[in-house]
Design a protein around this motif. Sequence first.
Motif, PDB file in Angstrom:
ATOM      1  N   LYS A 155       0.838  -1.205   0.000  1.00 33.90           N
ATOM      2  CA  LYS A 155       0.000   0.000   0.000  1.00 33.90           C
ATOM      3  C   LYS A 155       0.870   1.250   0.000  1.00 33.90           C
ATOM      4  O   LYS A 155       0.611   2.201  -0.734  1.00 33.90           O
ATOM      5  CB  LYS A 155      -0.923   0.000   1.215  1.00 33.90           C
ATOM      6  CG  LYS A 155      -2.190  -0.785   0.989  1.00 33.90           C
ATOM      7  CD  LYS A 155      -3.132  -0.676   2.155  1.00 33.90           C
ATOM      8  CE  LYS A 155      -4.450  -1.360   1.813  1.00 33.90           C
ATOM      9  NZ  LYS A 155      -5.309  -1.541   2.968  1.00 33.90           N
ATOM     10  N   LEU A 159       0.802   3.641  -3.372  1.00 35.34           N
ATOM     11  CA  LEU A 159       0.265   4.979  -3.149  1.00 35.34           C
ATOM     12  C   LEU A 159       1.380   6.009  -3.143  1.00 35.34           C
ATOM     13  O   LEU A 159       1.239   7.107  -3.695  1.00 35.34           O
ATOM     14  CB  LEU A 159      -0.512   5.029  -1.837  1.00 35.34           C
ATOM     15  CG  LEU A 159      -1.864   4.318  -1.898  1.00 35.34           C
ATOM     16  CD1 LEU A 159      -2.461   4.187  -0.521  1.00 35.34           C
ATOM     17  CD2 LEU A 159      -2.807   5.098  -2.782  1.00 35.34           C
ATOM     18  N   MET A 162       2.351   6.696  -6.688  1.00 36.15           N
ATOM     19  CA  MET A 162       1.392   7.558  -7.386  1.00 36.15           C
ATOM     20  C   MET A 162       1.531   8.995  -6.924  1.00 36.15           C
ATOM     21  O   MET A 162       1.518   9.933  -7.727  1.00 36.15           O
ATOM     22  CB  MET A 162      -0.034   7.072  -7.125  1.00 36.15           C
ATOM     23  CG  MET A 162      -0.391   5.795  -7.869  1.00 36.15           C
ATOM     24  SD  MET A 162      -2.129   5.428  -7.623  1.00 36.15           S
ATOM     25  CE  MET A 162      -2.078   3.686  -7.347  1.00 36.15           C
ATOM     26  N   SER A 163       1.655   9.159  -5.611  1.00 37.33           N
ATOM     27  CA  SER A 163       1.745  10.540  -5.124  1.00 37.33           C
ATOM     28  C   SER A 163       3.048  11.166  -5.578  1.00 37.33           C
ATOM     29  O   SER A 163       3.096  12.351  -5.896  1.00 37.33           O
ATOM     30  CB  SER A 163       1.616  10.592  -3.610  1.00 37.33           C
ATOM     31  OG  SER A 163       2.856  10.388  -3.008  1.00 37.33           O
ATOM     32  N   TRP A 222      -3.675   6.400   3.434  1.00 39.24           N
ATOM     33  CA  TRP A 222      -2.741   5.291   3.533  1.00 39.24           C
ATOM     34  C   TRP A 222      -2.262   5.070   4.957  1.00 39.24           C
ATOM     35  O   TRP A 222      -1.959   3.943   5.351  1.00 39.24           O
ATOM     36  CB  TRP A 222      -1.524   5.551   2.648  1.00 39.24           C
ATOM     37  CG  TRP A 222      -0.782   6.802   3.018  1.00 39.24           C
ATOM     38  CD1 TRP A 222      -1.071   8.074   2.641  1.00 39.24           C
ATOM     39  CD2 TRP A 222       0.366   6.892   3.873  1.00 39.24           C
ATOM     40  NE1 TRP A 222      -0.200   8.958   3.189  1.00 39.24           N
ATOM     41  CE2 TRP A 222       0.706   8.256   3.956  1.00 39.24           C
ATOM     42  CE3 TRP A 222       1.146   5.968   4.569  1.00 39.24           C
ATOM     43  CZ2 TRP A 222       1.783   8.713   4.698  1.00 39.24           C
ATOM     44  CZ3 TRP A 222       2.219   6.440   5.313  1.00 39.24           C
ATOM     45  CH2 TRP A 222       2.527   7.786   5.378  1.00 39.24           C
TER      46      TRP A 222
ATOM     47  N   LEU B  23      -5.390   3.678 -11.368  1.00 36.93           N
ATOM     48  CA  LEU B  23      -6.589   3.770 -10.529  1.00 36.93           C
ATOM     49  C   LEU B  23      -7.586   2.656 -10.806  1.00 36.93           C
ATOM     50  O   LEU B  23      -8.340   2.269  -9.931  1.00 36.93           O
ATOM     51  CB  LEU B  23      -7.279   5.124 -10.750  1.00 36.93           C
ATOM     52  CG  LEU B  23      -6.577   6.362 -10.230  1.00 36.93           C
ATOM     53  CD1 LEU B  23      -7.395   7.597 -10.572  1.00 36.93           C
ATOM     54  CD2 LEU B  23      -6.377   6.288  -8.735  1.00 36.93           C
TER      55      LEU B  23
ATOM     56  N   GLN D 597      -6.774   1.554  -3.991  1.00 34.24           N
ATOM     57  CA  GLN D 597      -7.105   2.370  -5.158  1.00 34.24           C
ATOM     58  C   GLN D 597      -8.194   3.390  -4.841  1.00 34.24           C
ATOM     59  O   GLN D 597      -8.228   4.462  -5.437  1.00 34.24           O
ATOM     60  CB  GLN D 597      -7.514   1.480  -6.315  1.00 34.24           C
ATOM     61  CG  GLN D 597      -6.279   0.905  -6.978  1.00 34.24           C
ATOM     62  CD  GLN D 597      -6.605  -0.214  -7.910  1.00 34.24           C
ATOM     63  OE1 GLN D 597      -7.355  -1.105  -7.553  1.00 34.24           O
ATOM     64  NE2 GLN D 597      -6.046  -0.180  -9.098  1.00 34.24           N
ATOM     65  N   TYR D 599      -8.265   4.896  -2.026  1.00 33.27           N
ATOM     66  CA  TYR D 599      -7.475   5.984  -1.419  1.00 33.27           C
ATOM     67  C   TYR D 599      -6.862   6.855  -2.504  1.00 33.27           C
ATOM     68  O   TYR D 599      -6.896   8.085  -2.442  1.00 33.27           O
ATOM     69  CB  TYR D 599      -6.348   5.431  -0.552  1.00 33.27           C
ATOM     70  CG  TYR D 599      -6.781   4.545   0.588  1.00 33.27           C
ATOM     71  CD1 TYR D 599      -8.106   4.420   0.959  1.00 33.27           C
ATOM     72  CD2 TYR D 599      -5.825   3.854   1.331  1.00 33.27           C
ATOM     73  CE1 TYR D 599      -8.473   3.606   2.005  1.00 33.27           C
ATOM     74  CE2 TYR D 599      -6.183   3.045   2.376  1.00 33.27           C
ATOM     75  CZ  TYR D 599      -7.509   2.918   2.707  1.00 33.27           C
ATOM     76  OH  TYR D 599      -7.858   2.109   3.745  1.00 33.27           O
ATOM     77  N   ALA D 600      -6.294   6.169  -3.517  1.00 31.83           N
ATOM     78  CA  ALA D 600      -5.642   6.922  -4.589  1.00 31.83           C
ATOM     79  C   ALA D 600      -6.658   7.777  -5.320  1.00 31.83           C
ATOM     80  O   ALA D 600      -6.393   8.932  -5.666  1.00 31.83           O
ATOM     81  CB  ALA D 600      -4.961   5.964  -5.553  1.00 31.83           C
TER      82      ALA D 600
END
Lengths: 476, 102, 168, 624
Positions: A155, A159, A162-163, A222, B23, D597, D599-600
């Motif tokens: 996770k 995440l 992505m961030s 997260w 996503l 996802q 969360y994203a």
Amino acid sequence: MANWHLLTVEILTAALGLGLLALGLLVPHSDRRGIAYVATAGLAGILAVAIGMREASGVVLGGYVIDPFGTYFKILFLVAAMLTAVCSYDYVEKMGLNQAEYYALLILATLGMMILASSGELVSLYTGLELMTITFCILAAYHLGDAKSAEAGIKYLLLGAMSSAIFLYGLSLVYGSSGTTVIREIGQQVATRGASPALLLGTIFILAGFAFKVTAVPFHMWSPDVYEGAPTPVTGFLSVASKAAAFAALVRVFFGALPDLHNFWVQLFIALAVLTIVLGNLVAIPQTNIKRLLAYSSIAQAGYLLLGIVSFSVLGVGAVAYYAMLYVFGNMGAFMAATAFYNNDGSDEIKDYAGLARRSPLVAALMLFSLLSLAGIPPMAGFVGKFYLFMSIISRQYIWLAILGILMSMVSVYYYLLVAKAMYLGNPPEGSKPLQVAPGLQVAMVVSLLILFILGIYPTPLTNYAMNSAVTFFMP
Amino acid sequence: MITLNHYLAVGGLLFCIGLFGALAKRNAIAVLMGIELMLNAVNINLVAFNHFLAPDQVTGQIFAIFVIVVAAAEVAVGLALVLNIYRRRLDSNIDDLDWLKW
Amino acid sequence: MLDVSALLFWLLAAITIAAALAVVLLKNIVHSALYLVLTFAGVAGIYILLQAEFLAAVQLLIYAGAVAILIVFAVMLTRRGDIKASNLYNFNYLAAGVVSLALLVIIILGNGRMAWTAAPAPAPASNVAAIANAFLGRYAIPFEVAAVLLLVAMVGAILLARGGKPER
Amino acid sequence: MINHAWLIPVFPALAFPIIIFLTRRVRPLSALVGIAAIGASFVMAVGVLREVLLNGVTMAHPVEYASTWLGIPGLLKIEAGVLIDPLAAVMLLVVTLVALLVEIYSVGYMHGDPGFSTFFGYLSLFSASMLGLVLANNYFMIFFFWELVGLCSYLLIGFYYHKQSAARAGLKAFVTNRVADFGFMLGFFFLFAIFGTFNFRELAAAIPSYQNTGFLALAAALVFIGPIGKSAQFPLHVWLPDAMEGPTPVSALIHAATMVAAGVYLLARAFVLFASLPGIMLLVAYVGGFTALFAATIAITQRDIKRILAYSTISQLGYMVMAMGIGSMTAGMFHLMTHAFFKALLFLGAGSVIHALEEQDIFRMGGLYKDMKVTVSTFVIAALALAGVPPLAGFWSKDEILAGAFDHGFTGLYIIGTLVAFLTAFYMFRLIFVAFFGDRRAGLHAHESPLTMTVPLVILAVLSVVSGFVGAPFVSHGFSSFVYYGEPHHIEPNYGVMLLSTIVALAGIGLAWLLYGRPSDVPARLAERYRSIYKLLVNKYYIDEVYLWLFHRVGLGLAEAFNWHDRHVVDGVFDGVGDVTRLSGHKLRLLQTGNLQTYALVIFTAVVIIALWMAAPVLGGVIQ
């Protein structure tokens, strides 16, 4: 090229981390415990060096800034890393593998934070950030016997990636609209060229990246999951040090490169701070797992720290620095207590803490006073820290924000006291034994307990130091 | 005439396609692929800025190389984690990773 | 009238975008991985258009070579069930589409309204030399950090992939 | 001595860690350390008072010294400082004296308790905090110690933590006080926002000339919330009766004599602020008056000896707050002082009884005077003082408040005050007649308490008798020319008020005797033997019935109504706020689905929203 000596702290840290990796290959498995001691002693030595260099300043290679502000945060990371290392002795042994690599990763994560806190240039800032993030992914997943730990790792990795992608996109836009990656030069370019659409978009994207790292709502989701799944000492370190590092870098980027846009981004930070403080405190209430509770509490704490950013002043930066430091002791204290409890009972559920005060007065007292400090009750250090933060925004006329913050910290007392209630008023389960806490951990516990009191009763030296480092940041 | 904005548009498109993949895909490996697309998009931006706006220095290219390095590291760790989880649960779908919640 | 470089740009852009779309739209993850390689190659082509030849080489070596192969390996190792339906959407793909599209609009409009200011300076004669100088000069610190990062990733990947077998 | 006054809180502050960490295992030593420390503070306090008297330190010319505790140049300076004026000197003496006596008393009371040493540690910590609060020269410091005494109170209420009720009471006290402290903190932050200082004297100099009274009134009202909580004024009084779960010496020291009086002390310290705002003064006066009446009526119906005393304390605190509100700071502080002595005595006496009987219900006691002569006689003295029977201490201080109300034209408050005086006399002597006189109940084995407990009782009894004379209107250069606001003045005796309040007090005692004082089986036997006299008794009983009817229908009805309101409305509001907060937490928690996802998606949605919200106007038509 004469000022390489300014990098002493970073070089020593890297050497220690890499040395431990090598040592792990040489030392037989039966003697692995010694590596933990080497790591702790090494960190202590580097801490001494860093304290000795606290006044040093200069720019290395045009883009790496050594100043009291950065060194303040390096000291903070080293303290946190030391406490984490001490906290990990039994825990890592219980996990049963790869001790040398664990400590090496811990130290290399610290290195990443140092780079992050001192970068005056976007490329090294990004690499430092990623060194920290990726190392933490591995550490979060380190408890290989536990499926939750692996889930926490992936996770955080996905995440985080992505961030950092959106963060990076923001950096590229800022680079494009200013033609440079050196923070100081960006500041000059922004001042002459003024705001532009791409720059504003870049600011928003960068803000999103930092908001993720400091767990500002709604970028926080997260953190409870990762905190719960990761090994407890790692969680403590993650919640304290990586957050502080992100704040240091945030201050550098926003105050150093984008001060001319502050009318624009301050509004964003206000919105984030409000959401963070409110949601963090409210959702903490129904939690039943101590690590999740601390996760939400640390989200709320991030909200308070954002107030210092909102104030956009020397006082605000100083308050952030001071609060981050005492937050190390407050939060690490709570996590040390949680680790000690986990080592004995293998549980993180608050209901299992019933009667802890009678099984181990020290652990219970550490937990209680750490929580009281987080709640901001005098004479604990947290009180002075919160006071500074609230003062900084009041001096900017955001009185409503201060009221909201104080009100929500009243709410926080409620859930902190739920833990205290379990520890002090519940009955220990049948046949439970007194907690066994390793001597080293006991010493660390007593020390952080004392520091929480000392920083609350006589905070002046540290507040002066924090304020001075903030001042040098504004007037290099 | 191909301008900077053309390149930026390609970058933006690639970024958003990658974002959609990250996503919307169930498979963790596909999510990683999406992230790689996003990072590539950023690199197009960086190199294009470098080429059109500040050609005297190679800052953008350097930055892009670091991004590639980081991406490689991320992929390595990420795939190792996927393997680890797969061995435990025989599954690499993200939907099922919800032991940690609330 | 199109000159050659413009033609090349449109071609490469079309290939890159189409391949990227294939990566996210296809249902078979092996196909996705292969189109990912094509995307990487397209991006490398764009780098060449932008006179970043060294970077294009790096892109091909690291991305199209190492990363893509890593991904294919991982796909093979975690294969289970029907490979034709190995890369499906999750339940919130609609929302994901909307958000991605919105972000695209914002980015394109934001960039489109920019009046970019270029620095009037000629490009260095040799990219490679300039990059080498930068790596060992101004960017020595991130360079070293990246080295540490790769080491960390290596150690971490080994640890994690090896799994939960306690050491003897 | 004044220059070393900062040492006063330091002694007990040092005693705390010594007891907790060093002497914990050796109980007598713990007690010795605690008592020695507070003894040293007491000696210092006497010395300070002496110098204040001799060296001409007055309210207008206090001694103040400070060093910077927290400072940000040009923006903020917070001092750790000491402000000694007659007000502080008196308060120091009261606190150290009562604390010393209570600690000595505790040696006997807590004998054999497993938490003996810890108890002395907490008491020392409390004393240190309370003394720090008294010495504080600025709002920030007073708040710091204000919170600390709250923490100690919490620790001590929950001292018997194995008792569920004690735990709950501790939590209730803590939460209620946090609400009040929140208001207080906001209040002095506003003051800081206006005047840029926390210092009492600097504020006192600046406030009278400040024009924007609306904002100032808001600040003052917020500051007043602090005393409402700490001094248990309506509607935040709910914690004090429950706080009686703590050990009785704690009730005496913290929840009767000192900490709860801190709110009144704060009002006196900040008197300039309130005195410049007539509207707020009126609010203070009526909150105090209402609390006094309200608590007194509830006290009538209670059976638990400590709860009677607790409501009595709330009522008397209301008296003091009322005195502040009508502008008579002198009277309020005077009553604070005398009340500290006799109320501590009452609690310690009650403790002595509880110690002997392990029983708190007065209707299960009776006839104790035969076995516990010292306890009972000192208790009666204290009760007389509280009831306001001349010439005991309570008479003079209460009379001054009533005279003040009367003279300043607060007729309504004067009537309320007189009514409360009557009720006070009544419920105290109801307690005494029921618990101490009458027949001895079967199965009770009372015995006098040891000397460590009775000696403090006697000393406090002496003080309850004599301490009123320092402020009696017949004494020149008395209390009113020592602790005052504005100009030193001499209180003129108001004989009408004196007479009435004496009559009222005696009437209250008399009524209590009528209802509860007579041996109840005597009339029955007489009625059997002499039927002719029985009529008379019936007639007399008829009068009782009227009284009883009046009381049950009106008085007790009112009290019950108040009591119900207390239990259901006030508590309910506090619970309700808590429930809403908790429920919203539960709902918000469900957002956390565990799917990364999602969360994203939330993250990127947030980015898009921020971009649309913030960027659109700035970009000037990017998105139209």
